[in-house]
Write a protein that holds these residues in place. Structure first.
Motif, short mmCIF file in Angstrom:
data_model
loop_
_atom_site.label_atom_id
_atom_site.label_comp_id
_atom_site.label_asym_id
_atom_site.label_seq_id
_atom_site.Cartn_x
_atom_site.Cartn_y
_atom_site.Cartn_z
N PHE A 1 0.82 -54.76 -28.93
CA PHE A 1 2.11 -54.10 -28.41
C PHE A 1 3.04 -55.10 -28.24
O PHE A 1 2.63 -56.29 -27.89
CB PHE A 1 1.96 -53.10 -27.16
N ASP A 2 4.42 -55.08 -27.84
CA ASP A 2 5.33 -56.00 -27.54
C ASP A 2 5.31 -56.19 -26.18
O ASP A 2 5.45 -55.50 -25.09
CB ASP A 2 6.90 -55.31 -27.75
N ARG B 1 3.30 -55.64 -14.13
CA ARG B 1 3.54 -54.05 -14.88
C ARG B 1 2.19 -53.93 -15.54
O ARG B 1 2.23 -52.59 -16.09
CB ARG B 1 4.55 -54.26 -15.70
N LEU C 1 -8.57 -49.76 -13.53
CA LEU C 1 -8.55 -50.32 -15.12
C LEU C 1 -7.15 -50.14 -15.55
O LEU C 1 -6.65 -48.94 -15.40
CB LEU C 1 -9.70 -49.76 -15.59
N THR D 1 -3.16 -49.91 -22.24
CA THR D 1 -1.90 -49.88 -22.59
C THR D 1 -1.80 -48.31 -23.10
O THR D 1 -2.40 -47.52 -22.57
CB THR D 1 -1.72 -50.65 -23.92
N VAL E 1 -5.48 -46.27 -15.73
CA VAL E 1 -4.25 -46.20 -15.92
C VAL E 1 -3.74 -46.48 -17.25
O VAL E 1 -3.97 -47.52 -17.88
CB VAL E 1 -3.29 -46.83 -14.84
N THR E 2 -3.28 -45.62 -18.18
CA THR E 2 -3.09 -45.71 -19.41
C THR E 2 -1.89 -44.79 -19.94
O THR E 2 -1.72 -43.80 -19.39
CB THR E 2 -4.15 -45.66 -20.55
N SER E 3 -0.92 -45.33 -20.75
CA SER E 3 -0.02 -44.17 -21.42
C SER E 3 -0.67 -43.39 -22.71
O SER E 3 -0.11 -42.70 -23.10
CB SER E 3 1.25 -45.12 -21.89
N ILE F 1 3.44 -47.77 -23.14
CA ILE F 1 2.41 -48.70 -23.62
C ILE F 1 2.76 -50.07 -23.13
O ILE F 1 1.72 -50.83 -22.76
CB ILE F 1 2.34 -48.70 -25.07
N THR F 2 3.90 -50.59 -23.07
CA THR F 2 4.27 -51.87 -22.77
C THR F 2 4.25 -52.14 -21.24
O THR F 2 4.43 -53.21 -20.76
CB THR F 2 5.71 -52.15 -23.40
N HIS F 3 4.22 -50.86 -20.37
CA HIS F 3 4.56 -51.18 -18.97
C HIS F 3 3.74 -49.82 -18.19
O HIS F 3 4.32 -49.05 -17.80
CB HIS F 3 5.80 -51.33 -18.47
N PRO F 4 2.23 -49.84 -18.42
CA PRO F 4 1.64 -48.66 -17.86
C PRO F 4 1.92 -48.24 -16.34
O PRO F 4 1.79 -47.21 -15.99
CB PRO F 4 0.16 -49.15 -18.36
N PHE F 5 2.32 -49.33 -15.68
CA PHE F 5 2.57 -49.02 -14.20
C PHE F 5 4.23 -49.00 -13.95
O PHE F 5 4.66 -49.44 -12.80
CB PHE F 5 1.94 -50.14 -13.38
N GLY F 6 4.87 -48.76 -14.95
CA GLY F 6 6.38 -48.81 -14.58
C GLY F 6 7.09 -50.16 -14.53
O GLY F 6 6.34 -51.21 -15.05
N LEU F 7 8.40 -50.15 -14.48
CA LEU F 7 9.14 -51.58 -14.56
C LEU F 7 9.39 -52.01 -13.27
O LEU F 7 9.35 -53.11 -13.17
CB LEU F 7 10.42 -51.15 -15.29
N GLU G 1 9.05 -52.04 -8.82
CA GLU G 1 8.04 -51.89 -7.59
C GLU G 1 7.65 -50.56 -7.23
O GLU G 1 6.50 -50.22 -6.82
CB GLU G 1 8.18 -52.83 -6.48
N ARG H 1 5.66 -48.55 -9.64
CA ARG H 1 4.24 -49.26 -9.53
C ARG H 1 3.57 -48.69 -8.28
O ARG H 1 2.34 -48.17 -8.45
CB ARG H 1 4.52 -50.63 -9.60
N VAL I 1 0.11 -46.44 -8.67
CA VAL I 1 -1.20 -46.95 -7.79
C VAL I 1 -1.56 -45.77 -6.87
O VAL I 1 -2.72 -45.75 -6.87
CB VAL I 1 -0.70 -48.40 -7.22
#
Lengths: 344, 74
Positions: A273-274, A284, A341, A344, B16-18, B37-43, B45, B48, B52
């Motif tokens: 991924f990017d 993140r 864990l 992506t 934690v996965t998209s 996919i690029t930020h599974p915990f958001g952008l 705080e 996040r 969490v």
């Protein structure tokens, strides 16, 4: 005429119910109980003897039971060993699969059993025993016997077996190449069209290996939590050269008291991924900053001071399973009680 | 795969996965759906923290196999 031996538990062999479950291996002449129905269906195969064993005896004295059963079996000079149907009975299904596996290794004869697809015997067989799926209870007897007979005739004929769904046995967990009538692209489009029409199907059945969820963490405010990631987070510059795809292993990094995965000190090298957004703030992908705060606030006991990382893309199942086992062993050793864990 | 093997060792694991569908296929049991996919915990705080906290809550909860939890948007 092929000489066959049939294995039954104490109940189906007519020796008794649970009170006879401690019966050691016993030989009975010819076909007995369900074996009579099976014999009536079989062509070119004769059931010359029935071997029976109590389910509890087998479970409690497995090695002795196997040794006696194999000895009794060899004396019959059989060309085939069949077992069951065991339906949903766990101990019986396990005994059938275990005996048949051993017999096929020692005597090099074809073996087949019948049981419910969720019987523990299916796991015991590990694909080494042909298994005819049956109903969960004895109501499925009439349906099971002719199917066992057809498969028995097929295996003694020496011809190559077709796929499970055509021959009526449970998938044994390996794939065989064959010519498909249409190329992959057309088959994929057919599946997509079917799905759009409301019918989701797959050419490959899912696996059976599931792990039941462990009990919840009793008290997170006292627990040690570890961070594990498949998102390819490593120290900046990737000093240990974690591959961006098809990782061969996993890495452990001491967090050394760090409370955040700072940009410029950590990065993701995941090739799937990017990583631009992730690298602006690696928390993140692995929220070390948030879990550290939560530990300060008492919501968590402690954060384990090691980050476990790998890249989860293109990793073969066998490798990923190994990584998981190895990481799990370290976590247990460190007394970790909960894992966050991230992927992506 | 990692989740399954760690849980096999008896340590409750939240993933934690998209891509929760894939997670269920590979045997994870406690799954929280991340936003991307690029930020599974958001952008930021706040995202996040919400994700969490949801994940921690799942670690404290008895679940059926392959359970997926959503995180409510703020």
């Amino acid at each position: 005429m092929v000489r066959a031996v049939h294995y039954l538990n104490q109940f189906f062999a007519g020796l008794g119910g649970e009170e006879a479950a401690e019966t050691p291996p016993t030989r009975l002449e010819g076909a007995v109980g369900p074996g009579r129905g099976l014999a009536a269906e079989l062509q070119g195969v004769e059931i010359v003897a029935t071997l029976a064993c109590g389910d509890d005896y087998f479970g409690e004295h497995e090695e002795q039971a196997l040794a006696s059963l194999v000895e009794l079996l060899e004396a019959e000079r059989p060309g085939l060993l069949v077992a069951g149907p065991a339906f949903g009975s766990g101990r019986y299904g396990h005994a059938c699969a275990r005996f048949l596996r051993t017999a096929s290794e020692r005597l090099r004869i074809p073996v087949l059993a019948a049981m419910h697809e969720e019987s523990p015997g299916v796991g015991t067989a590990e694909g080494k025993v042909l298994i005819v799926p049956t109903a969960v209870n004895v109501a499925g007897m009439r349906d099971a016997l002719p199917r066992m007979a057809r498969l028995a005739e097929a295996v003694v004929s020496g011809r190559e077996l077709g796929p499970p769904e055509e021959e009526g046995y449970l998938p044994r967990g390996f794939r065989r190449n064959r010519f498909a009538p249409k190329p992959g692209a057309e088959r994929a489009v057919d599946l997509l069209l079917a799905k759009l029409a409301g019918e989701a199907r797959s050419e490959i059945a899912g696996g059976f290996d599931r792990v039941p969820p462990p009990a919840p963490v009793p008290d997170l405010s006292r627990a040690l939590l570890a961070l594990v990631t498949e998102a390819g987070c490593v120290p900046q510059g990737n000093p240990d050269r974690l591959p961006t795809i098809r990782a061969q292993g996993w890495l452990r990094y001491e967090l050394a008291g760090s409370r955040s995965l700072a940009a410029g000190r950590y990065e993701s090298v995941h090739g799937g991924f990017d990583v631009k957004l992730a690298n602006e703030d690696p928390n993140r992908l692995v929220p070390l900053d948030t879990v550290s705060e939560l530990a300060d606030e008492g919501r968590l006991g402690r954060v384990h001071d090691v980050l476990y990382t790998t890249t989860g893309n293109g990793t073969p199942v066998a490798s990923a399973t190994r990584f998981g086992r190895e990481i799990a062993a370290e976590l247990k050793e460190a007394g970790v009680e909960a894992v966050l864990l991230s992927g992506t | 795969m990692l989740a399954k093997e760690i849980e096999r060792a008896g340590v409750p694991t939240v993933f934690v996965t998209s891509l929760p569908t894939i997670a269920t296929m590979v045997g994870a049991n406690r799954i929280v759906r991340g936003p991307a996919i690029t930020h599974p915990f958001g952008l930021d705080e706040a995202d996040r923290r919400r994700i969490v906290e949801r994940a921690l809550e799942m670690l404290e909860t008895e679940v059926e196999p392959a359970t997926v939890w959503e995180v409510e948007a703020e």
